[in-house]
Motif scaffolding. Structure first.
Motif, PDB file in Angstrom:
ATOM      1  N   PHE A 145       0.831  -1.209   0.000  1.00  0.00           N
ATOM      2  CA  PHE A 145       0.000   0.000   0.000  1.00  0.00           C
ATOM      3  C   PHE A 145       0.865   1.257   0.000  1.00  0.00           C
ATOM      4  N   ALA A 146       1.976   1.229   0.757  1.00  0.00           N
ATOM      5  CA  ALA A 146       2.897   2.369   0.743  1.00  0.00           C
ATOM      6  C   ALA A 146       3.405   2.617  -0.679  1.00  0.00           C
ATOM      7  N   GLY A 147       3.668   1.531  -1.396  1.00  0.00           N
ATOM      8  CA  GLY A 147       4.072   1.663  -2.792  1.00  0.00           C
ATOM      9  C   GLY A 147       2.979   2.282  -3.639  1.00  0.00           C
ATOM     10  N   ASP A 148       1.715   1.934  -3.359  1.00  0.00           N
ATOM     11  CA  ASP A 148       0.585   2.533  -4.081  1.00  0.00           C
ATOM     12  C   ASP A 148       0.510   4.040  -3.816  1.00  0.00           C
ATOM     13  N   LEU A 149       0.783   4.444  -2.568  1.00  0.00           N
ATOM     14  CA  LEU A 149       0.751   5.869  -2.236  1.00  0.00           C
ATOM     15  C   LEU A 149       1.842   6.635  -2.982  1.00  0.00           C
ATOM     16  N   ILE A 150       3.044   6.051  -3.029  1.00  0.00           N
ATOM     17  CA  ILE A 150       4.131   6.693  -3.770  1.00  0.00           C
ATOM     18  C   ILE A 150       3.725   6.872  -5.233  1.00  0.00           C
ATOM     19  N   ARG A 151       3.136   5.834  -5.816  1.00  0.00           N
ATOM     20  CA  ARG A 151       2.698   5.911  -7.207  1.00  0.00           C
ATOM     21  C   ARG A 151       1.610   6.966  -7.377  1.00  0.00           C
ATOM     22  N   THR A 157       3.154  10.363  -7.277  1.00  0.00           N
ATOM     23  CA  THR A 157       3.944  10.542  -8.499  1.00  0.00           C
ATOM     24  C   THR A 157       3.034  10.881  -9.676  1.00  0.00           C
ATOM     25  N   LYS A 158       1.908  10.177  -9.788  1.00  0.00           N
ATOM     26  CA  LYS A 158       0.959  10.439 -10.870  1.00  0.00           C
ATOM     27  C   LYS A 158       0.384  11.855 -10.763  1.00  0.00           C
ATOM     28  N   PHE A 159       0.046  12.262  -9.527  1.00  0.00           N
ATOM     29  CA  PHE A 159      -0.488  13.611  -9.328  1.00  0.00           C
ATOM     30  C   PHE A 159       0.550  14.661  -9.729  1.00  0.00           C
ATOM     31  N   ALA A 160       1.795  14.443  -9.322  1.00  0.00           N
ATOM     32  CA  ALA A 160       2.861  15.381  -9.675  1.00  0.00           C
ATOM     33  C   ALA A 160       3.049  15.454 -11.189  1.00  0.00           C
ATOM     34  N   GLU A 161       2.981  14.317 -11.858  1.00  0.00           N
ATOM     35  CA  GLU A 161       3.139  14.306 -13.315  1.00  0.00           C
ATOM     36  C   GLU A 161       2.013  15.069 -13.987  1.00  0.00           C
ATOM     37  N   ILE A 208       9.419  16.568  -4.358  1.00  0.00           N
ATOM     38  CA  ILE A 208       8.558  17.012  -5.456  1.00  0.00           C
ATOM     39  C   ILE A 208       8.768  18.503  -5.641  1.00  0.00           C
ATOM     40  N   LYS A 209       9.135  18.890  -6.851  1.00  0.00           N
ATOM     41  CA  LYS A 209       9.478  20.283  -7.137  1.00  0.00           C
ATOM     42  C   LYS A 209       8.638  20.826  -8.292  1.00  0.00           C
ATOM     43  N   ARG A 210       8.257  22.074  -8.174  1.00  0.00           N
ATOM     44  CA  ARG A 210       7.516  22.740  -9.241  1.00  0.00           C
ATOM     45  C   ARG A 210       8.476  23.187 -10.335  1.00  0.00           C
ATOM     46  N   THR A 211       8.105  22.996 -11.576  1.00  0.00           N
ATOM     47  CA  THR A 211       8.930  23.433 -12.704  1.00  0.00           C
ATOM     48  C   THR A 211       8.047  24.180 -13.685  1.00  0.00           C
ATOM     49  N   GLY A 212       8.267  25.485 -13.826  1.00  0.00           N
ATOM     50  CA  GLY A 212       7.491  26.283 -14.773  1.00  0.00           C
ATOM     51  C   GLY A 212       6.039  26.411 -14.349  1.00  0.00           C
ATOM     52  N   GLY A 213       5.193  26.782 -15.311  1.00  0.00           N
ATOM     53  CA  GLY A 213       3.766  26.919 -15.045  1.00  0.00           C
ATOM     54  C   GLY A 213       3.465  28.099 -14.134  1.00  0.00           C
ATOM     55  N   ASP A 214       2.305  28.047 -13.493  1.00  0.00           N
ATOM     56  CA  ASP A 214       1.865  29.108 -12.586  1.00  0.00           C
ATOM     57  C   ASP A 214       2.776  29.134 -11.364  1.00  0.00           C
ATOM     58  N   MET A 238      -9.672   6.358  -9.703  1.00  0.00           N
ATOM     59  CA  MET A 238      -9.158   7.570 -10.341  1.00  0.00           C
ATOM     60  C   MET A 238      -8.150   8.285  -9.434  1.00  0.00           C
ATOM     61  N   VAL A 239      -8.428   8.285  -8.132  1.00  0.00           N
ATOM     62  CA  VAL A 239      -7.520   8.930  -7.178  1.00  0.00           C
ATOM     63  C   VAL A 239      -6.148   8.263  -7.226  1.00  0.00           C
ATOM     64  N   LEU A 240      -6.136   6.948  -7.264  1.00  0.00           N
ATOM     65  CA  LEU A 240      -4.864   6.226  -7.296  1.00  0.00           C
ATOM     66  C   LEU A 240      -4.096   6.469  -8.592  1.00  0.00           C
ATOM     67  N   GLU A 241      -4.811   6.955  -9.626  1.00  0.00           N
ATOM     68  CA  GLU A 241      -4.150   7.322 -10.873  1.00  0.00           C
ATOM     69  C   GLU A 241      -3.737   8.793 -10.895  1.00  0.00           C
ATOM     70  N   GLY A 242      -3.832   9.451  -9.729  1.00  0.00           N
ATOM     71  CA  GLY A 242      -3.361  10.824  -9.610  1.00  0.00           C
ATOM     72  C   GLY A 242      -4.426  11.892  -9.645  1.00  0.00           C
ATOM     73  N   ASP A 243      -5.709  11.508  -9.721  1.00  0.00           N
ATOM     74  CA  ASP A 243      -6.782  12.496  -9.757  1.00  0.00           C
ATOM     75  C   ASP A 243      -7.125  12.933  -8.331  1.00  0.00           C
ATOM     76  N   LEU A 244      -6.206  13.662  -7.725  1.00  0.00           N
ATOM     77  CA  LEU A 244      -6.355  14.083  -6.324  1.00  0.00           C
ATOM     78  C   LEU A 244      -6.945  15.479  -6.177  1.00  0.00           C
TER      79      LEU A 244
END
Length: 354
Positions: A121-127, A130-134, A160-166, A333-339
């Motif tokens: 499950f910890a691995g799922d959280l990391i993923r 990561t998906k949300f950041a992407e 996790i670092k912001r690059t460009g954008g707003d 959907m949340v686990l795919e980064g839709d947070l």
């Protein structure tokens, strides 16, 4: 509000002049700092400019009253409403905010109660993170990761670092993820379960900001224990065949930081020192906040199922955040980064530290 607003407008105009100076671009660090401040002040300046323009139009509408009373009346009503909207927007922009909102973030995810299933499950959280950041076009860096026998994660630290954008503070990584610290509970049938029974396990998340500039924390080297070891996991020949990974233990506090992402021991130690300084700064700020308001909860008291902030229910495809009563049937959907829907509710209803 006026004095503060006037000062901010003057600062923005001064920074704009400085930004236009070609010599500023020769100093990358200074240019980046000025750019971030300009981006932070731009919404305030724009709302102020729109309000002043609306006020001027309102004065003109009043002057037209004798020539065309009906048109003037409609314009006065419209512009009065618009000015009220802009006043509210300015009040919101000038309201006190978390000073770390615009900063990047370090997340630590640790397996807890539940054995191998907790590690999976910890691995799922990391993923998930990561998906949300992407999705937001942020950059993810794995600082350290200890995997379990079945491919889960016992303990991981990611940046996790912001690059460009707003570049406004409201869109910073910390602004979005600051409420993720705590115990996350999962209910599902584990891959290791042969009878199809639903198990409950948990993983802990620790979140803290990583300022762009080095935190103003002085670390006494004599108070550190430095361990070096061979990196594990993916990383290439140079990473996996030398004792390049570094573990720092801050003896007075017991804080432990590991870094194995870089190719050399020196680079890993330098990166770990930055992360340790950020954690010590967060610790100092939390202590100050606790002294000011006793009873403030720590992010993780124990990685125990009962101390949860959120539950991920796989059989019902449901996610629930217990702090704000949020529930949604879109766990897949949340686990795919839709947070974003859930995090937006947390940002609206929770204050920093809750």
């Amino acid at each position: 509000m006026t004095n503060s607003l006037d000062e901010l407008i003057a600062e923005y105009e001064s920074l704009q002049q400085r930004w236009a100076d070609p010599s500023l671009q020769e100093d990358v660090a200074a240019a980046k700092k000025v750019g971030k401040r300009v981006a932070a002040l731009a919404p305030i300046y724009e709302a102020h400019a729109l309000r002043e323009a609306a006020k001027a139009d309102l004065d003109a509408a009043h002057e037209l009253a004798e020539l065309d009373p009906e048109f003037a009346r409609e314009e006065v009503e419209r512009l009065t409403g618009r000015i009220a909207e802009l006043e509210a927007e300015l009040a919101e922009l000038l309201a006190p905010r978390d000073p770390h909102d615009g900063e990047d973030i370090v997340l630590e995810v640790k397996a807890g109660a539940g054995g191998e299933e907790s590690a999976l499950f910890a691995g799922d959280l990391i993923r998930m993170y990561t998906k949300f950041a992407e999705r937001r076009r942020w950059r993810i860096e794995v600082l350290s990761m200890a995997e379990s026998d079945l491919g889960g994660v016992k303990d991981a630290t990611i940046s996790i670092k912001r690059t460009g954008g707003d570049q406004t503070p409201a869109q910073g990584v910390w602004a979005w993820l600051k409420h993720e610290g705590g115990v996350h509970r999962v209910q599902r049938v584990p891959a290791t379960e042969s009878q199809g029974r639903i198990h409950t396990s948990a993983a802990g998340v620790l979140a803290y900001p990583e300022p762009e500039d080095a935190p103003e924390i002085v670390i006494d080297e004599s108070e550190l224990r430095v361990d070096v070891y061979r990196s594990s996991g993916k990383g290439g020949q140079g990473v996996n065949t030398t004792d390049s990974a570094v573990r720092l233990t801050h003896l007075p506090t017991g804080l432990v930081v590991t870094c194995q992402n870089e190719r050399s021991q020196i680079q890993n130690k330098a990166r770990a020192m930055v992360v340790l300084a950020a954690r010590l700064q967060t610790l100092a700020e939390e202590k100050a906040a606790a002294d000011a308001a006793s009873g403030r909860k720590e992010q993780i008291r124990t990685v125990d199922r009962s101390e949860r902030i959120r539950t991920y229910n796989f059989p019902e495809n449901r996610i629930a955040d217990h702090r704000i009563g949020y529930k949604a049937s879109n766990l897949d959907m949340v686990l795919e980064g839709d947070l974003e829907p859930m995090l937006s509710e947390l940002r609206l209803k929770l204050k920093p530290g809750e």
